[in-house]
Design a protein around this motif. Sequence first.
Motif, PDB file in Angstrom:
ATOM      1  N   ALA A 154      10.677   2.656  -3.318  1.00  0.00           N
ATOM      2  CA  ALA A 154      10.237   2.084  -2.058  1.00  0.00           C
ATOM      3  C   ALA A 154       9.440   1.031  -1.974  1.00  0.00           C
ATOM      4  N   ALA A 155       9.005   0.435  -2.883  1.00  0.00           N
ATOM      5  CA  ALA A 155       7.772  -0.510  -2.943  1.00  0.00           C
ATOM      6  C   ALA A 155       7.951  -1.818  -1.897  1.00  0.00           C
ATOM      7  N   ALA A 156       9.518  -2.093  -1.788  1.00  0.00           N
ATOM      8  CA  ALA A 156       9.818  -3.279  -1.097  1.00  0.00           C
ATOM      9  C   ALA A 156       9.507  -2.862   0.503  1.00  0.00           C
ATOM     10  N   ALA A 157       9.799  -1.736   0.903  1.00  0.00           N
ATOM     11  CA  ALA A 157       9.486  -1.441   2.260  1.00  0.00           C
ATOM     12  C   ALA A 157       7.989  -1.162   2.695  1.00  0.00           C
ATOM     13  N   ASN A 158       7.178  -0.718   1.294  1.00  0.00           N
ATOM     14  CA  ASN A 158       5.792  -0.710   1.539  1.00  0.00           C
ATOM     15  C   ASN A 158       5.100  -0.633   0.167  1.00  0.00           C
ATOM     16  N   PRO A 159       4.493  -1.593  -0.350  1.00  0.00           N
ATOM     17  CA  PRO A 159       3.736  -1.367  -1.761  1.00  0.00           C
ATOM     18  C   PRO A 159       3.061  -0.231  -2.041  1.00  0.00           C
ATOM     19  N   LEU A 160       2.535   0.573  -0.683  1.00  0.00           N
ATOM     20  CA  LEU A 160       1.604   1.666  -0.985  1.00  0.00           C
ATOM     21  C   LEU A 160       2.495   3.034  -1.201  1.00  0.00           C
ATOM     22  N   PHE A 161       3.804   2.934  -1.158  1.00  0.00           N
ATOM     23  CA  PHE A 161       4.648   4.082  -1.228  1.00  0.00           C
ATOM     24  C   PHE A 161       4.846   4.796  -2.532  1.00  0.00           C
ATOM     25  N   PRO A 162       4.833   3.908  -3.698  1.00  0.00           N
ATOM     26  CA  PRO A 162       4.537   4.494  -5.004  1.00  0.00           C
ATOM     27  C   PRO A 162       3.312   5.051  -5.251  1.00  0.00           C
TER      28      PRO A 162
END
Length: 217
Positions: A154-162
């Motif tokens: 889900a990096a597109a929604a928020n790059p911190l998610f990974p």
Amino acid sequence: MSHPVSAIIRRCLEIDIGAARVYQNFMRLVLPDPLATLCRTLYADELEHIRYWRELVVLAEEGEMREVFEDAETILYEVEVIAAKVGAMRRESTARTDIDTETLLLKVIELEYVLLHPSFIVLFSFTTARAGTKTMEGEYNEHIEHIASALNTAAAANPLFPVIGDMLRRVWRETRRLVNLNQIDALSGILNRRGFHEQVRPLVFLALRKRYTVAVM
């Protein structure tokens, strides 16, 4: 008045029922894949967790789990705080009519982080795996992996998610490790007194229920 351990387990059951309701409420919304699939998966996971906690409620009511925690009153207070947080999240999710990808995943992170309390892992060892099912710890390990995998994509929604997905995995592993350290003698690497009692108690209860003959060497 119920014993504190019995009250703790009932609160744990209440917490996972609340978590299941949160995911069920999210399933009512129009969600794109893979969010819709994730919510269905997490809801199904929570139903399995509820089954395990109900098994432990029965054991607690039979008086078989009174010596699980040294400071059960403190654990009960901490679990009640978690139950209040999950209750608030359930009420909030009930009122929602829509949600975007980032907000939904942040809610999943918030919910699952509070469920990583060490007392849950201690109680996991008292559950037994039915035919064709995992242990509670194995089930929860898979549950965390479902969430972390979704966050990693889900990096597109928020790059911190990974990054957060990897952190959830690490918190889960470290919590399990610390619980195990509390039960193992650092010098010899074998179970200490507490660890021995926590490991053997579920086996004794199982033997009593199944009417097995037991020997100890």
